[in-house]
Design a protein around this motif. Structure first.
Motif, PDB file in Angstrom:
ATOM      1  N   ASN A   1     -10.422   5.903 -18.073  1.00  0.00           N
ATOM      2  CA  ASN A   1     -10.871   6.575 -19.335  1.00  0.00           C
ATOM      3  C   ASN A   1      -9.978   5.773 -20.459  1.00  0.00           C
ATOM      4  OD1 ASN A   1     -10.096   7.971 -21.776  1.00  0.00           O
ATOM      5  ND2 ASN A   1     -11.098   9.603 -20.671  1.00  0.00           N
ATOM      6  N   GLN A   2     -10.740   4.896 -21.367  1.00  0.00           N
ATOM      7  CA  GLN A   2     -10.051   4.180 -22.472  1.00  0.00           C
ATOM      8  C   GLN A   2      -9.060   4.622 -23.106  1.00  0.00           C
ATOM      9  OE1 GLN A   2     -13.138   2.236 -24.572  1.00  0.00           O
ATOM     10  NE2 GLN A   2     -13.598   0.621 -22.820  1.00  0.00           N
ATOM     11  N   GLU A   3      -9.145   5.854 -23.383  1.00  0.00           N
ATOM     12  CA  GLU A   3      -8.049   6.750 -24.414  1.00  0.00           C
ATOM     13  C   GLU A   3      -6.730   7.025 -23.434  1.00  0.00           C
ATOM     14  OE1 GLU A   3      -9.858  10.198 -26.033  1.00  0.00           O
ATOM     15  OE2 GLU A   3     -11.167   9.001 -26.934  1.00  0.00           O
ATOM     16  N   THR A   4      -7.082   7.435 -22.142  1.00  0.00           N
ATOM     17  CA  THR A   4      -5.758   8.077 -21.414  1.00  0.00           C
ATOM     18  C   THR A   4      -5.241   6.787 -20.513  1.00  0.00           C
ATOM     19  OG1 THR A   4      -7.197   8.892 -19.466  1.00  0.00           O
ATOM     20  CG2 THR A   4      -6.759  10.213 -21.353  1.00  0.00           C
ATOM     21  N   GLY A   5      -6.068   5.843 -20.141  1.00  0.00           N
ATOM     22  CA  GLY A   5      -5.902   4.799 -19.140  1.00  0.00           C
ATOM     23  C   GLY A   5      -5.928   5.224 -17.678  1.00  0.00           C
ATOM     24  N   LEU A   6      -6.355   6.408 -17.643  1.00  0.00           N
ATOM     25  CA  LEU A   6      -6.296   7.017 -15.939  1.00  0.00           C
ATOM     26  C   LEU A   6      -7.872   6.860 -15.504  1.00  0.00           C
ATOM     27  CD1 LEU A   6      -3.962   9.953 -16.583  1.00  0.00           C
ATOM     28  CD2 LEU A   6      -3.328   7.955 -15.409  1.00  0.00           C
ATOM     29  N   PRO A   7      -7.932   6.608 -14.262  1.00  0.00           N
ATOM     30  CA  PRO A   7      -9.050   6.815 -13.933  1.00  0.00           C
ATOM     31  C   PRO A   7      -9.867   8.036 -13.608  1.00  0.00           C
ATOM     32  CG  PRO A   7      -7.647   6.647 -11.870  1.00  0.00           C
ATOM     33  CD  PRO A   7      -6.899   6.588 -13.445  1.00  0.00           C
ATOM     34  N   GLU A   8     -11.238   7.976 -13.854  1.00  0.00           N
ATOM     35  CA  GLU A   8     -11.838   9.195 -13.673  1.00  0.00           C
ATOM     36  C   GLU A   8     -13.119   9.197 -12.814  1.00  0.00           C
ATOM     37  OE1 GLU A   8     -12.987  10.277 -17.752  1.00  0.00           O
ATOM     38  OE2 GLU A   8     -11.087  11.416 -18.074  1.00  0.00           O
TER      39      GLU A   8
ATOM     40  N   VAL B   1       1.314  -1.071  -0.201  1.00  0.00           N
ATOM     41  CA  VAL B   1       0.033  -0.106   0.046  1.00  0.00           C
ATOM     42  C   VAL B   1       0.925   1.344   0.054  1.00  0.00           C
ATOM     43  CG1 VAL B   1      -1.562   1.318   1.274  1.00  0.00           C
ATOM     44  CG2 VAL B   1      -1.859  -1.054   1.200  1.00  0.00           C
ATOM     45  N   ILE B   2       0.709   2.013  -1.024  1.00  0.00           N
ATOM     46  CA  ILE B   2       1.388   3.308  -1.106  1.00  0.00           C
ATOM     47  C   ILE B   2       0.663   4.709  -0.566  1.00  0.00           C
ATOM     48  CG2 ILE B   2       2.788   4.522  -2.652  1.00  0.00           C
ATOM     49  CD1 ILE B   2       3.472   2.230  -4.296  1.00  0.00           C
ATOM     50  N   ALA B   3       0.774   5.356   0.511  1.00  0.00           N
ATOM     51  CA  ALA B   3       0.080   6.375   0.764  1.00  0.00           C
ATOM     52  C   ALA B   3       0.888   7.761   0.502  1.00  0.00           C
ATOM     53  CB  ALA B   3      -0.289   6.304   2.392  1.00  0.00           C
ATOM     54  N   ILE B   4       0.113   8.540  -0.186  1.00  0.00           N
ATOM     55  CA  ILE B   4       0.931   9.958  -0.479  1.00  0.00           C
ATOM     56  C   ILE B   4      -0.041  10.862  -0.081  1.00  0.00           C
ATOM     57  CG2 ILE B   4       1.572  11.462  -2.233  1.00  0.00           C
ATOM     58  CD1 ILE B   4       2.072   8.836  -4.016  1.00  0.00           C
ATOM     59  N   ASP B   5       0.439  11.717   0.948  1.00  0.00           N
ATOM     60  CA  ASP B   5      -0.159  12.710   1.708  1.00  0.00           C
ATOM     61  C   ASP B   5       0.414  13.945   1.351  1.00  0.00           C
ATOM     62  OD1 ASP B   5      -2.363  11.522   2.857  1.00  0.00           O
ATOM     63  OD2 ASP B   5      -0.935  10.796   4.300  1.00  0.00           O
TER      64      ASP B   5
ATOM     65  N   ILE C   1      -2.305  -0.836  -4.368  1.00  0.00           N
ATOM     66  CA  ILE C   1      -2.762   0.332  -4.378  1.00  0.00           C
ATOM     67  C   ILE C   1      -2.132   1.642  -4.058  1.00  0.00           C
ATOM     68  CG2 ILE C   1      -3.778   0.474  -2.251  1.00  0.00           C
ATOM     69  CD1 ILE C   1      -6.340   1.215  -2.747  1.00  0.00           C
ATOM     70  N   VAL C   2      -2.282   2.780  -4.952  1.00  0.00           N
ATOM     71  CA  VAL C   2      -1.626   3.974  -4.413  1.00  0.00           C
ATOM     72  C   VAL C   2      -2.567   4.782  -4.235  1.00  0.00           C
ATOM     73  CG1 VAL C   2      -0.101   5.710  -5.205  1.00  0.00           C
ATOM     74  CG2 VAL C   2       0.105   3.498  -6.348  1.00  0.00           C
ATOM     75  N   MET C   3      -2.799   5.654  -3.200  1.00  0.00           N
ATOM     76  CA  MET C   3      -3.880   6.350  -2.504  1.00  0.00           C
ATOM     77  C   MET C   3      -3.298   7.630  -2.252  1.00  0.00           C
ATOM     78  SD  MET C   3      -7.195   5.892  -0.043  1.00  0.00           S
ATOM     79  CE  MET C   3      -7.575   4.572  -1.078  1.00  0.00           C
ATOM     80  N   ASP C   4      -3.922   8.713  -2.672  1.00  0.00           N
ATOM     81  CA  ASP C   4      -3.184  10.218  -2.182  1.00  0.00           C
ATOM     82  C   ASP C   4      -4.511  10.740  -1.560  1.00  0.00           C
ATOM     83  OD1 ASP C   4      -4.110  12.678  -4.372  1.00  0.00           O
ATOM     84  OD2 ASP C   4      -4.223  10.588  -5.404  1.00  0.00           O
ATOM     85  N   GLY C   5      -4.027  11.852  -0.591  1.00  0.00           N
ATOM     86  CA  GLY C   5      -4.922  12.495   0.146  1.00  0.00           C
ATOM     87  C   GLY C   5      -4.245  13.475   1.155  1.00  0.00           C
ATOM     88  N   ARG C   6      -5.043  13.525   2.386  1.00  0.00           N
ATOM     89  CA  ARG C   6      -4.505  14.354   3.218  1.00  0.00           C
ATOM     90  C   ARG C   6      -4.095  13.512   4.541  1.00  0.00           C
ATOM     91  NH1 ARG C   6      -5.592  17.374  -0.433  1.00  0.00           N
ATOM     92  NH2 ARG C   6      -6.230  19.630  -0.309  1.00  0.00           N
ATOM     93  N   ASP C   7      -5.095  12.120   4.738  1.00  0.00           N
ATOM     94  CA  ASP C   7      -4.916  11.714   6.097  1.00  0.00           C
ATOM     95  C   ASP C   7      -4.608  10.122   5.709  1.00  0.00           C
ATOM     96  OD1 ASP C   7      -7.464  10.945   4.913  1.00  0.00           O
ATOM     97  OD2 ASP C   7      -8.292  11.266   6.891  1.00  0.00           O
ATOM     98  N   ILE C   8      -3.915   9.815   4.576  1.00  0.00           N
ATOM     99  CA  ILE C   8      -3.733   8.449   4.011  1.00  0.00           C
ATOM    100  C   ILE C   8      -3.005   7.700   4.874  1.00  0.00           C
ATOM    101  CG2 ILE C   8      -3.774   6.934   2.023  1.00  0.00           C
ATOM    102  CD1 ILE C   8      -5.799   8.913   1.854  1.00  0.00           C
TER     103      ILE C   8
ATOM    104  N   GLY D   1       1.482  -1.079 -12.409  1.00  0.00           N
ATOM    105  CA  GLY D   1       0.231  -1.694 -12.352  1.00  0.00           C
ATOM    106  C   GLY D   1      -0.614  -1.807 -10.996  1.00  0.00           C
ATOM    107  N   TYR D   2      -0.633  -0.971 -10.572  1.00  0.00           N
ATOM    108  CA  TYR D   2      -1.298  -0.546  -9.164  1.00  0.00           C
ATOM    109  C   TYR D   2      -2.669   0.289  -9.489  1.00  0.00           C
ATOM    110  CZ  TYR D   2       2.028  -2.257  -5.571  1.00  0.00           C
ATOM    111  OH  TYR D   2       2.734  -3.170  -4.766  1.00  0.00           O
ATOM    112  N   LYS D   3      -3.584  -0.011  -8.618  1.00  0.00           N
ATOM    113  CA  LYS D   3      -4.930   0.665  -8.797  1.00  0.00           C
ATOM    114  C   LYS D   3      -4.462   2.100  -8.036  1.00  0.00           C
ATOM    115  CE  LYS D   3      -9.799   0.258  -7.496  1.00  0.00           C
ATOM    116  NZ  LYS D   3     -10.722  -0.504  -6.912  1.00  0.00           N
ATOM    117  N   TYR D   4      -5.183   3.193  -8.508  1.00  0.00           N
ATOM    118  CA  TYR D   4      -4.931   4.534  -8.059  1.00  0.00           C
ATOM    119  C   TYR D   4      -6.345   4.915  -7.616  1.00  0.00           C
ATOM    120  CZ  TYR D   4      -4.797   9.396  -8.089  1.00  0.00           C
ATOM    121  OH  TYR D   4      -4.952  10.749  -7.645  1.00  0.00           O
ATOM    122  N   ILE D   5      -6.325   5.451  -6.366  1.00  0.00           N
ATOM    123  CA  ILE D   5      -7.386   6.180  -5.890  1.00  0.00           C
ATOM    124  C   ILE D   5      -7.018   7.759  -5.377  1.00  0.00           C
ATOM    125  CG2 ILE D   5      -9.143   6.035  -4.162  1.00  0.00           C
ATOM    126  CD1 ILE D   5      -9.487   3.928  -5.995  1.00  0.00           C
ATOM    127  N   ASP D   6      -7.911   8.511  -5.821  1.00  0.00           N
ATOM    128  CA  ASP D   6      -7.624   9.824  -5.542  1.00  0.00           C
ATOM    129  C   ASP D   6      -8.816  10.196  -4.395  1.00  0.00           C
ATOM    130  OD1 ASP D   6      -7.608  12.698  -5.386  1.00  0.00           O
ATOM    131  OD2 ASP D   6      -7.914  13.335  -7.492  1.00  0.00           O
TER     132      ASP D   6
END
Length: 229
Positions: free
Chosen positions: A75-82, A5-9, A129-136, A28-33
């Protein structure tokens, strides 16, 4: 190589989402904003007239929160989650200054944080998973194998935000955005529920003077070190 688990605050507009998205895509990880989740609740509150003139009808929001469905679809064109709110793509709407000016007020509400933290923890149960925020790294995943706290000067962050908004056709002034950045910093650091702070075991990254390639290289080296332990 084990999944972690990668937490980016870090502070607003310091590039957390960009670096987290890029890293997740490369490894190849799942990204959650997580910030997008709070923005989605804020947008819902605006459209439902739950918040007016910075006054929140907390009882109504708490009553309606179970009906707020937030999804991330690639997004199928960018490969990034929306970000999707109740089945509608709101990725652009949640990035406007109107939402930015109110999101810290919504995210400071304990019942909102409790609901979204629970959802975020469910998303990370299987790791990878890679998740970013304020209190991850402090609240959502206190046992994350890799924690990073990102910062940059308020002026640098404001200019980045201005450039981003102008590229999307939104007319904003530097002074307006700088005021918003400083206001959000204060609210985020001084709220009673999960205030923004660096976890004791988080690595500090000041990217004020770093290029994106330099930042990405640093992050990839740190990831390889942690994932191979």
């Amino acid at each position: 190589m084990k999944k972690i688990v990668i937490a980016i605050d870090g502070f607003s507009s310091c590039g957390k989402s960009t670096m987290a998205k890029d890293l997740a895509k490369k490894i190849g990880y799942k990204y959650i904003d997580s910030g997008a989740m709070y923005r989605a609740v804020t947008l819902f509150s605006i459209k439902s007239n739950i918040i007016k003139d910075k006054v929140i009808d907390e009882a109504r929001l708490e009553q309606m929160l179970p009906y707020v469905k937030i999804d991330f679809i690639n997004n199928q064109e960018t490969g990034l989650p929306e970000t999707y709110l109740n089945g509608k793509n709101v990725e652009k709407e949640i990035r406007t200054m109107k939402v930015s000016n109110l999101v810290s007020l919504i995210s400071a509400l304990p019942f909102v944080r409790h609901a979204l933290v629970k959802l975020q923890q469910q998303m990370g149960e299987e790791k990878g998973i890679v998740m970013d925020g304020r209190d991850i790294g402090t609240t959502v995943f206190p046992n994350a194998e890799l924690k990073i706290f990102v910062t940059a000067s308020a002026e640098v962050r404001a200019q980045r935000r201005v450039d981003e908004l102008l590229s999307k056709g939104d007319e904003v002034s530097f002074d307006e955005v700088l005021e918003n950045v400083k206001s959000r910093d204060y609210i985020d650091q001084n709220r009673s529920e999960s205030p923004l702070r660096k976890a004791d075991d988080a690595l500090l990254l000041d990217n004020s003077n770093l290029t994106i390639p330099q930042q990405d290289e640093w992050l990839m080296n740190i990831f390889k070190e942690k994932a191979n332990c």
